[in-house]
Design a protein around this motif. Sequence first.
Motif, PDB file in Angstrom:
ATOM      1  N   GLY A 132      10.937  21.508  12.664  1.00  0.00           N
ATOM      2  CA  GLY A 132      10.609  22.732  13.384  1.00  0.00           C
ATOM      3  C   GLY A 132      11.695  23.763  13.164  1.00  0.00           C
ATOM      4  N   ALA A 133      11.550  24.929  13.760  1.00  0.00           N
ATOM      5  CA  ALA A 133      12.530  25.999  13.596  1.00  0.00           C
ATOM      6  C   ALA A 133      13.888  25.603  14.164  1.00  0.00           C
ATOM      7  CB  ALA A 133      12.033  27.269  14.271  1.00  0.00           C
ATOM      8  N   ALA A 134      13.899  24.890  15.301  1.00  0.00           N
ATOM      9  CA  ALA A 134      15.157  24.558  15.952  1.00  0.00           C
ATOM     10  C   ALA A 134      15.453  23.063  15.988  1.00  0.00           C
ATOM     11  CB  ALA A 134      15.144  25.090  17.387  1.00  0.00           C
ATOM     12  N   ARG A 135      14.493  22.215  15.653  1.00  0.00           N
ATOM     13  CA  ARG A 135      14.688  20.785  15.826  1.00  0.00           C
ATOM     14  C   ARG A 135      13.935  19.999  14.765  1.00  0.00           C
ATOM     15  NH1 ARG A 135      14.840  17.279  21.136  1.00  0.00           N
ATOM     16  NH2 ARG A 135      15.859  15.539  20.133  1.00  0.00           N
ATOM     17  N   GLU A 136      14.365  18.776  14.540  1.00  0.00           N
ATOM     18  CA  GLU A 136      13.737  17.876  13.584  1.00  0.00           C
ATOM     19  C   GLU A 136      13.507  16.539  14.283  1.00  0.00           C
ATOM     20  OE1 GLU A 136      15.904  16.000  10.005  1.00  0.00           O
ATOM     21  OE2 GLU A 136      14.978  17.854   9.266  1.00  0.00           O
ATOM     22  N   TYR A 137      12.332  15.960  14.077  1.00  0.00           N
ATOM     23  CA  TYR A 137      11.999  14.660  14.657  1.00  0.00           C
ATOM     24  C   TYR A 137      11.655  13.690  13.538  1.00  0.00           C
ATOM     25  CZ  TYR A 137      11.658  16.991  19.139  1.00  0.00           C
ATOM     26  OH  TYR A 137      11.934  17.702  20.277  1.00  0.00           O
ATOM     27  N   GLU A 138      12.289  12.508  13.579  1.00  0.00           N
ATOM     28  CA  GLU A 138      11.985  11.471  12.595  1.00  0.00           C
ATOM     29  C   GLU A 138      11.362  10.297  13.327  1.00  0.00           C
ATOM     30  OE1 GLU A 138      14.464  10.190   9.016  1.00  0.00           O
ATOM     31  OE2 GLU A 138      14.852   8.619  10.498  1.00  0.00           O
ATOM     32  N   LEU A 139      10.214   9.877  12.849  1.00  0.00           N
ATOM     33  CA  LEU A 139       9.524   8.727  13.405  1.00  0.00           C
ATOM     34  C   LEU A 139       9.630   7.595  12.392  1.00  0.00           C
ATOM     35  CD1 LEU A 139       7.631   7.364  15.450  1.00  0.00           C
ATOM     36  CD2 LEU A 139       5.722   8.429  14.228  1.00  0.00           C
ATOM     37  N   LYS A 140      10.234   6.481  12.805  1.00  0.00           N
ATOM     38  CA  LYS A 140      10.396   5.310  11.938  1.00  0.00           C
ATOM     39  C   LYS A 140       9.665   4.147  12.598  1.00  0.00           C
ATOM     40  CE  LYS A 140      13.920   2.829   9.376  1.00  0.00           C
ATOM     41  NZ  LYS A 140      15.343   2.798   9.069  1.00  0.00           N
ATOM     42  N   VAL A 141       8.832   3.446  11.821  1.00  0.00           N
ATOM     43  CA  VAL A 141       7.990   2.374  12.367  1.00  0.00           C
ATOM     44  C   VAL A 141       8.182   1.108  11.543  1.00  0.00           C
ATOM     45  CG1 VAL A 141       5.623   1.684  12.902  1.00  0.00           C
ATOM     46  CG2 VAL A 141       6.288   4.080  13.118  1.00  0.00           C
ATOM     47  N   ARG A 142       8.259  -0.036  12.244  1.00  0.00           N
ATOM     48  CA  ARG A 142       8.320  -1.365  11.628  1.00  0.00           C
ATOM     49  C   ARG A 142       7.283  -2.249  12.281  1.00  0.00           C
ATOM     50  NH1 ARG A 142      14.743  -2.183  11.594  1.00  0.00           N
ATOM     51  NH2 ARG A 142      15.100  -1.288   9.547  1.00  0.00           N
ATOM     52  N   CYS A 143       6.973  -3.355  11.624  1.00  0.00           N
ATOM     53  CA  CYS A 143       6.099  -4.360  12.223  1.00  0.00           C
ATOM     54  C   CYS A 143       6.959  -5.399  12.922  1.00  0.00           C
ATOM     55  CB  CYS A 143       5.240  -5.047  11.164  1.00  0.00           C
ATOM     56  SG  CYS A 143       3.950  -3.995  10.521  1.00  0.00           S
ATOM     57  N   ILE A 144       6.666  -5.632  14.161  1.00  0.00           N
ATOM     58  CA  ILE A 144       7.292  -6.733  14.901  1.00  0.00           C
ATOM     59  C   ILE A 144       6.143  -7.661  15.261  1.00  0.00           C
ATOM     60  CG2 ILE A 144       8.562  -7.417  16.951  1.00  0.00           C
ATOM     61  CD1 ILE A 144      10.084  -4.794  16.761  1.00  0.00           C
ATOM     62  N   GLY A 145       6.153  -8.834  14.647  1.00  0.00           N
ATOM     63  CA  GLY A 145       4.973  -9.691  14.684  1.00  0.00           C
ATOM     64  C   GLY A 145       3.927  -9.024  13.802  1.00  0.00           C
ATOM     65  N   SER A 146       2.786  -8.737  14.347  1.00  0.00           N
ATOM     66  CA  SER A 146       1.772  -7.991  13.585  1.00  0.00           C
ATOM     67  C   SER A 146       1.473  -6.655  14.252  1.00  0.00           C
ATOM     68  CB  SER A 146       0.498  -8.825  13.467  1.00  0.00           C
ATOM     69  OG  SER A 146      -0.045  -9.043  14.757  1.00  0.00           O
ATOM     70  N   GLU A 147       2.423  -6.180  15.075  1.00  0.00           N
ATOM     71  CA  GLU A 147       2.253  -4.936  15.839  1.00  0.00           C
ATOM     72  C   GLU A 147       3.212  -3.860  15.338  1.00  0.00           C
ATOM     73  OE1 GLU A 147       0.521  -2.790  19.034  1.00  0.00           O
ATOM     74  OE2 GLU A 147       0.036  -4.796  18.336  1.00  0.00           O
ATOM     75  N   PRO A 148       2.716  -2.651  15.003  1.00  0.00           N
ATOM     76  CA  PRO A 148       3.611  -1.562  14.624  1.00  0.00           C
ATOM     77  C   PRO A 148       4.416  -1.086  15.841  1.00  0.00           C
ATOM     78  CG  PRO A 148       1.297  -0.951  14.265  1.00  0.00           C
ATOM     79  CD  PRO A 148       1.321  -2.271  14.938  1.00  0.00           C
ATOM     80  N   VAL A 149       5.731  -0.899  15.655  1.00  0.00           N
ATOM     81  CA  VAL A 149       6.611  -0.497  16.747  1.00  0.00           C
ATOM     82  C   VAL A 149       7.567   0.581  16.233  1.00  0.00           C
ATOM     83  CG1 VAL A 149       8.404  -1.303  18.342  1.00  0.00           C
ATOM     84  CG2 VAL A 149       6.498  -2.806  17.773  1.00  0.00           C
ATOM     85  N   ALA A 150       7.760   1.649  17.034  1.00  0.00           N
ATOM     86  CA  ALA A 150       8.728   2.693  16.680  1.00  0.00           C
ATOM     87  C   ALA A 150      10.129   2.136  16.903  1.00  0.00           C
ATOM     88  CB  ALA A 150       8.504   3.930  17.539  1.00  0.00           C
ATOM     89  N   VAL A 151      11.012   2.386  15.938  1.00  0.00           N
ATOM     90  CA  VAL A 151      12.392   1.884  16.024  1.00  0.00           C
ATOM     91  C   VAL A 151      13.361   3.029  15.791  1.00  0.00           C
ATOM     92  CG1 VAL A 151      11.810  -0.459  15.322  1.00  0.00           C
ATOM     93  CG2 VAL A 151      12.374   1.221  13.580  1.00  0.00           C
ATOM     94  N   ALA A 152      14.602   2.853  16.263  1.00  0.00           N
ATOM     95  CA  ALA A 152      15.647   3.848  16.026  1.00  0.00           C
ATOM     96  C   ALA A 152      16.055   3.789  14.561  1.00  0.00           C
ATOM     97  CB  ALA A 152      16.855   3.557  16.911  1.00  0.00           C
TER      98      ALA A 152
END
Length: 154
Positions: A132-152
């Motif tokens: 964005g103009a003032a900010r940036e967002y990064e979304l990182k996802v991994r599988c834990i088991g067979s479920e997608p989960v957002a991670v740092a």
Amino acid sequence: MGRRSILIATGWVATAAVATVIGLGAIRLVGESITGTPGGVRSAAEIERALASPEPAPTGATGSASAAPGTTGPAPSANSGARRGFATDGGTAVAECGPGGVRLVSWAPAQGYRVRDVDRGPDDDVEVTFQGAAREYELKVRCIGSEPVAVADD
């Protein structure tokens, strides 16, 4: 009041009623053709499907931000695992776990943001960055088991 006055008043009221009915019918017809549904109302299932599968819009570097898990998306296809939606202030994404790891199914920036970088997978982890103009967002996802989960970010 004479008979002529009564006929004129009755004719005027009848004409006004017919014009009103025709106008309301035209408004309804135009409204349905614009929205695609009667009254423009969509069911919860239609909204969930539309939000879970926007068209991907790939583009270009990485950054940092936070991600919050969203709601579960539509049923996965026969050869894939769980599918889940994620949301940040910068945009949304849908990821699923499968035999090759996690992959981004779709992503869409929020208003005022653009997609800066995408690693769609399949891989051990996938990322999408919304700029964005003032900010940036990064979304990182991994599988834990067979479920997608957002991670740092590492």
